[in-house]
Design a protein around this motif. Structure first.
Motif, PDB file in Angstrom:
ATOM      1  N   SER A  83      37.409  57.145  57.384  1.00  0.00           N
ATOM      2  CA  SER A  83      38.431  56.670  58.005  1.00  0.00           C
ATOM      3  C   SER A  83      38.352  55.170  57.895  1.00  0.00           C
ATOM      4  CB  SER A  83      37.891  56.863  59.546  1.00  0.00           C
ATOM      5  OG  SER A  83      39.695  56.488  60.411  1.00  0.00           O
ATOM      6  N   LEU A  84      38.973  54.749  57.494  1.00  0.00           N
ATOM      7  CA  LEU A  84      39.232  52.940  57.534  1.00  0.00           C
ATOM      8  C   LEU A  84      40.886  52.310  58.142  1.00  0.00           C
ATOM      9  CD1 LEU A  84      38.596  52.661  53.546  1.00  0.00           C
ATOM     10  CD2 LEU A  84      36.625  52.188  55.625  1.00  0.00           C
ATOM     11  N   THR A  85      40.592  51.340  58.718  1.00  0.00           N
ATOM     12  CA  THR A  85      42.014  50.875  58.999  1.00  0.00           C
ATOM     13  C   THR A  85      42.474  49.655  58.392  1.00  0.00           C
ATOM     14  OG1 THR A  85      40.783  48.635  59.101  1.00  0.00           O
ATOM     15  CG2 THR A  85      40.380  50.079  60.757  1.00  0.00           C
ATOM     16  N   THR A  86      43.702  49.483  58.444  1.00  0.00           N
ATOM     17  CA  THR A  86      44.428  49.303  57.498  1.00  0.00           C
ATOM     18  C   THR A  86      44.070  47.996  56.642  1.00  0.00           C
ATOM     19  OG1 THR A  86      46.601  49.477  57.783  1.00  0.00           O
ATOM     20  CG2 THR A  86      46.855  47.885  56.870  1.00  0.00           C
ATOM     21  N   ALA A  87      43.190  47.044  57.668  1.00  0.00           N
ATOM     22  CA  ALA A  87      42.734  45.844  56.856  1.00  0.00           C
ATOM     23  C   ALA A  87      41.233  46.328  55.869  1.00  0.00           C
ATOM     24  CB  ALA A  87      42.269  44.629  57.837  1.00  0.00           C
ATOM     25  N   GLN A  88      40.493  47.235  56.698  1.00  0.00           N
ATOM     26  CA  GLN A  88      39.420  47.783  55.647  1.00  0.00           C
ATOM     27  C   GLN A  88      40.186  48.416  54.567  1.00  0.00           C
ATOM     28  OE1 GLN A  88      38.082  50.169  58.569  1.00  0.00           O
ATOM     29  NE2 GLN A  88      35.942  49.006  59.778  1.00  0.00           N
ATOM     30  N   TRP A  89      40.943  49.333  54.786  1.00  0.00           N
ATOM     31  CA  TRP A  89      41.747  49.703  53.067  1.00  0.00           C
ATOM     32  C   TRP A  89      41.874  49.129  52.101  1.00  0.00           C
ATOM     33  CZ3 TRP A  89      41.426  52.541  49.481  1.00  0.00           C
ATOM     34  CH2 TRP A  89      43.035  52.494  48.363  1.00  0.00           C
ATOM     35  N   THR A  90      42.640  47.414  52.654  1.00  0.00           N
ATOM     36  CA  THR A  90      42.895  46.746  51.839  1.00  0.00           C
ATOM     37  C   THR A  90      42.043  45.843  51.127  1.00  0.00           C
ATOM     38  OG1 THR A  90      44.790  46.062  53.200  1.00  0.00           O
ATOM     39  CG2 THR A  90      44.225  44.229  51.879  1.00  0.00           C
ATOM     40  N   ALA A  91      40.343  45.806  51.632  1.00  0.00           N
ATOM     41  CA  ALA A  91      39.612  45.117  51.239  1.00  0.00           C
ATOM     42  C   ALA A  91      38.457  45.905  50.467  1.00  0.00           C
ATOM     43  CB  ALA A  91      38.309  44.837  52.595  1.00  0.00           C
ATOM     44  N   ARG A  92      38.234  47.432  50.478  1.00  0.00           N
ATOM     45  CA  ARG A  92      38.573  48.054  49.843  1.00  0.00           C
ATOM     46  C   ARG A  92      38.617  48.410  48.235  1.00  0.00           C
ATOM     47  NH1 ARG A  92      38.114  55.091  50.335  1.00  0.00           N
ATOM     48  NH2 ARG A  92      37.170  54.849  47.984  1.00  0.00           N
ATOM     49  N   ARG A  93      40.420  48.237  48.513  1.00  0.00           N
ATOM     50  CA  ARG A  93      40.941  47.919  47.088  1.00  0.00           C
ATOM     51  C   ARG A  93      40.764  46.441  46.339  1.00  0.00           C
ATOM     52  NH1 ARG A  93      47.874  48.728  45.798  1.00  0.00           N
ATOM     53  NH2 ARG A  93      47.539  46.189  45.514  1.00  0.00           N
ATOM     54  N   THR A  94      40.474  45.672  47.054  1.00  0.00           N
ATOM     55  CA  THR A  94      40.283  43.958  47.044  1.00  0.00           C
ATOM     56  C   THR A  94      38.893  44.171  45.864  1.00  0.00           C
ATOM     57  OG1 THR A  94      41.928  43.182  47.912  1.00  0.00           O
ATOM     58  CG2 THR A  94      39.730  42.086  47.294  1.00  0.00           C
ATOM     59  N   ALA A  95      37.888  44.872  46.635  1.00  0.00           N
ATOM     60  CA  ALA A  95      36.583  45.147  46.314  1.00  0.00           C
ATOM     61  C   ALA A  95      36.247  45.686  44.676  1.00  0.00           C
ATOM     62  CB  ALA A  95      36.110  45.730  46.899  1.00  0.00           C
ATOM     63  N   ALA A  96      37.698  47.296  44.991  1.00  0.00           N
ATOM     64  CA  ALA A  96      37.126  47.961  43.343  1.00  0.00           C
ATOM     65  C   ALA A  96      37.851  46.943  42.003  1.00  0.00           C
ATOM     66  CB  ALA A  96      37.904  48.825  44.458  1.00  0.00           C
ATOM     67  N   TYR A  97      39.135  46.420  42.585  1.00  0.00           N
ATOM     68  CA  TYR A  97      39.399  45.948  41.651  1.00  0.00           C
ATOM     69  C   TYR A  97      38.742  44.849  41.213  1.00  0.00           C
ATOM     70  CZ  TYR A  97      44.244  47.818  42.701  1.00  0.00           C
ATOM     71  OH  TYR A  97      44.934  48.175  42.916  1.00  0.00           O
ATOM     72  N   GLN A  98      38.046  44.249  41.985  1.00  0.00           N
ATOM     73  CA  GLN A  98      36.945  42.729  40.992  1.00  0.00           C
ATOM     74  C   GLN A  98      35.947  43.252  40.684  1.00  0.00           C
ATOM     75  OE1 GLN A  98      35.037  39.923  44.260  1.00  0.00           O
ATOM     76  NE2 GLN A  98      33.138  39.924  42.962  1.00  0.00           N
ATOM     77  N   ALA A  99      35.282  45.043  40.730  1.00  0.00           N
ATOM     78  CA  ALA A  99      34.258  45.255  40.551  1.00  0.00           C
ATOM     79  C   ALA A  99      34.952  45.861  38.803  1.00  0.00           C
ATOM     80  CB  ALA A  99      33.539  46.447  41.002  1.00  0.00           C
ATOM     81  N   TYR A 100      36.218  46.662  39.457  1.00  0.00           N
ATOM     82  CA  TYR A 100      36.336  46.986  37.929  1.00  0.00           C
ATOM     83  C   TYR A 100      36.478  45.844  36.213  1.00  0.00           C
ATOM     84  CZ  TYR A 100      39.424  49.446  34.423  1.00  0.00           C
ATOM     85  OH  TYR A 100      39.987  50.077  33.032  1.00  0.00           O
ATOM     86  N   TYR A 101      37.177  44.484  36.729  1.00  0.00           N
ATOM     87  CA  TYR A 101      37.258  43.355  36.037  1.00  0.00           C
ATOM     88  C   TYR A 101      35.710  43.141  36.077  1.00  0.00           C
ATOM     89  CZ  TYR A 101      37.647  39.386  34.037  1.00  0.00           C
ATOM     90  OH  TYR A 101      38.071  38.053  32.497  1.00  0.00           O
ATOM     91  N   GLU A 102      34.815  43.449  36.852  1.00  0.00           N
ATOM     92  CA  GLU A 102      33.828  42.890  36.657  1.00  0.00           C
ATOM     93  C   GLU A 102      33.361  43.620  35.273  1.00  0.00           C
ATOM     94  OE1 GLU A 102      32.149  40.389  40.737  1.00  0.00           O
ATOM     95  OE2 GLU A 102      31.890  42.864  40.006  1.00  0.00           O
TER      96      GLU A 102
END
Length: 514
Positions: free
Chosen positions: A259-278
């Protein structure tokens, strides 16, 4: 492309190898090894995004890959990393070299654009850091624009759930000595660990934070079979959903766990994209930017092929009628788009340029119509039927010579003709779709080749429920596709066999069985 040798795969790859393993002619910028510094190249090396004069070289320093903080056992300091490119695996003569900084902020990942290379040529590359030499990789540049170059052996696959089996498929791909590998999504899975599987994730919780995703990539990339596939050829990659979260659509979640808030989901997506590029051999143009990452792009293989690589997650409208398999009239709405309107326009513009003999669309989800008694998958192009129709009609209107769609996602191998009108099976065949099975997702499978629901979908030409990949040989006159499969992934080391082969002939849409 010259065969890759065992020496190529292991040169410098032992944790005990220091600068003394380098040929004398290559011993420049020597870094003194110390016993206190462990071997940092546990995640291997990779190359990708080739063009006629350059290629991306990648590594990530991680002496303890599974550390919970996601930094792989590295200190907070930045580290200089030497890189070298040569025409031989002895590195007696260098054609390009330099030093780049691996930063703590980027999980000590390295992306080098090695330039000044010759078109349609084979090269070897390696890194050196903290007194150690990396394994050696082989890579390749594309033919120059206006030339076809050598015939291209290109293999593609998708869906590598670590817990569901061993990465034998990657090893078999490497043994084919391809000139190019495409990965069309689900390179990792975000799920939490599950007991009773052939292999287990480090940690039992679902990936949410940047540290979680970095650690997950590290576990995948520690696998020697995956490392072998990266070392043998350049890769072109696009993600699907599991690099972030199952079946997400743009900013809309499809999964309520955790269960995630909107802000937590946004942060999760941001983290996932960063890790993908890395963790991928991507060019700087694909660098993540906050909550987005620019991944759709075109790569030209001389005048032989152009690869239109799509992102079918980041810009799509939400799945119709709550997702799942169903009958849903909203799937026909003209306003709905799977790649998003901007990406649709970009793709059609690319078709209009007539850049090569073969227009190859690398993307994620099932493209041909596939209905059964419960309806169709709202997560596939069947959930965005007007969007699919615009793209198909777009390549017809632009007289695209040889459109071929490459797909992953469904954990089964399929092959399909693409029809001008799916309500009329006798309508013109206007293209072809090749669907790779998975690396491991779905487990061993039962080996069935009976095509499901072919009575209502007669354009479906092949099906197989084993794990595997598609091996293609692309020439100016034809695209030959071998559907390769392994009998087991629950055990390591199964042989690969060719289950079925097809040919697509230049200027003749549709699949011809061979």
């Amino acid at each position: 492309m010259s065969p890759i040798s065992r020496r190529t795969l292991v040169l410098g790859g032992l944790a005990t190898a220091g600068v003394g393993a380098l040929p004398a002619a290559a011993q420049t910028s020597v870094i003194t090894a110390t016993a206190a510094v462990p071997y940092p190249f546990q995640l291997g090396i990779a190359s990708g995004e080739p063009d006629a004069n350059s290629v991306v070289l990648w590594t990530r320093l991680a002496p303890s890959p599974l550390n919970a903080d996601g930094h792989g056992g590295m200190a907070t300091t930045d580290v200089p990393v030497d890189w070298q490119v040569s025409t031989t695996d002895t590195f007696s003569t260098l054609v390009a070299s330099g030093t780049v900084t691996a930063s703590y902020a980027a999980a000590h990942s390295v992306h080098v654009v090695a330039g000044g290379l010759n078109p349609d040529s084979d090269y070897f590359y390696r890194f050196r850091a903290q007194g150690y030499v990396s394994p050696v990789g082989r890579t390749r540049t594309t033919p120059a624009i206006g030339t076809n170059g050598r015939d291209l052996l290109m293999s593609f696959t998708s869906c590598a759930h670590y817990e569901e089996g061993y990465y034998t498929v990657y090893r078999r791909m490497a043994e084919d000595n391809p000139g190019l590998i495409l990965h069309v999504g689900d390179y990792i899975y975000e799920y939490g660990g599950t007991s009773g599987r052939p292999r287990l994730y480090a940690g039992t919780t679902e990936c949410v934070t940047l540290a979680d995703y970095r650690r997950r990539y590290a576990q995948h990339k520690s696998d020697p079979d995956l490392q072998a596939a990266h070392a043998v050829a350049p890769w072109i990659v696009v993600p699907d959903d599991h690099e972030v979260e199952n079946n997400y659509a743009g900013m809309v979640r499809a999964d309520s766990t955790p269960s995630l808030t909107t802000a937590q989901w946004t942060a999760r997506r941001t983290a996932a994209y960063q890790a993908y590029y890395e963790n991928m051999p991507l060019r700087p143009a694909q660098t993540y930017n906050g909550n987005s990452i620019p991944l759709y792009r075109r790569l030209r293989w001389g005048s032989l092929a152009v690869f239109h690589m799509l992102d079918t997650r980041q810009y799509r409208d939400d799945q119709a009628c709550g997702d799942g398999w169903k009958v849903c009239s909203d799937a026909d709405l003209a306003s709905r788009s799977l790649p998003g309107n901007t990406q649709e326009t970009w793709l059609l513009d690319g078709f209009n340029q007539h850049l090569a003999t073969w227009d190859i669309v690398g993307q994620q989800v099932f493209f041909a119509r596939r209905f059964n008694s419960t309806g169709a998958s709202m997560d596939s192009w069947d959930g965005y039927r007007a969007s699919r129709a615009r793209i198909q009609q777009g390549w017809v209107d632009r007289s695209v010579r040889n459109p071929v769609v490459l797909t992953g996602d469904v954990h089964r191998a399929w092959a399909s003709d693409l029809k001008a009108d799916y309500s009329n099976a006798s309508s013109a065949t206007i293209g072809s779709e090749l669907v790779s099975s998975s690396v491991t997702s779905g487990g061993d499978g039962d080996g069935s080749t009976t095509i499901p629901d072919v009575g209502t979908n007669p354009w479906l030409k092949f099906y197989n429920n084993r794990r595997g990949y598609v091996r293609t040989t692309i020439t100016p006159t034809q695209l030959h596709a071998d559907f390769r499969a392994v009998a087991k992934v629950s055990e390591h080391g199964a042989a690969a066999t060719t289950v079925k082969s097809f040919v697509i002939e230049d200027g003749r849409p549709g699949l011809q069985a061979v």
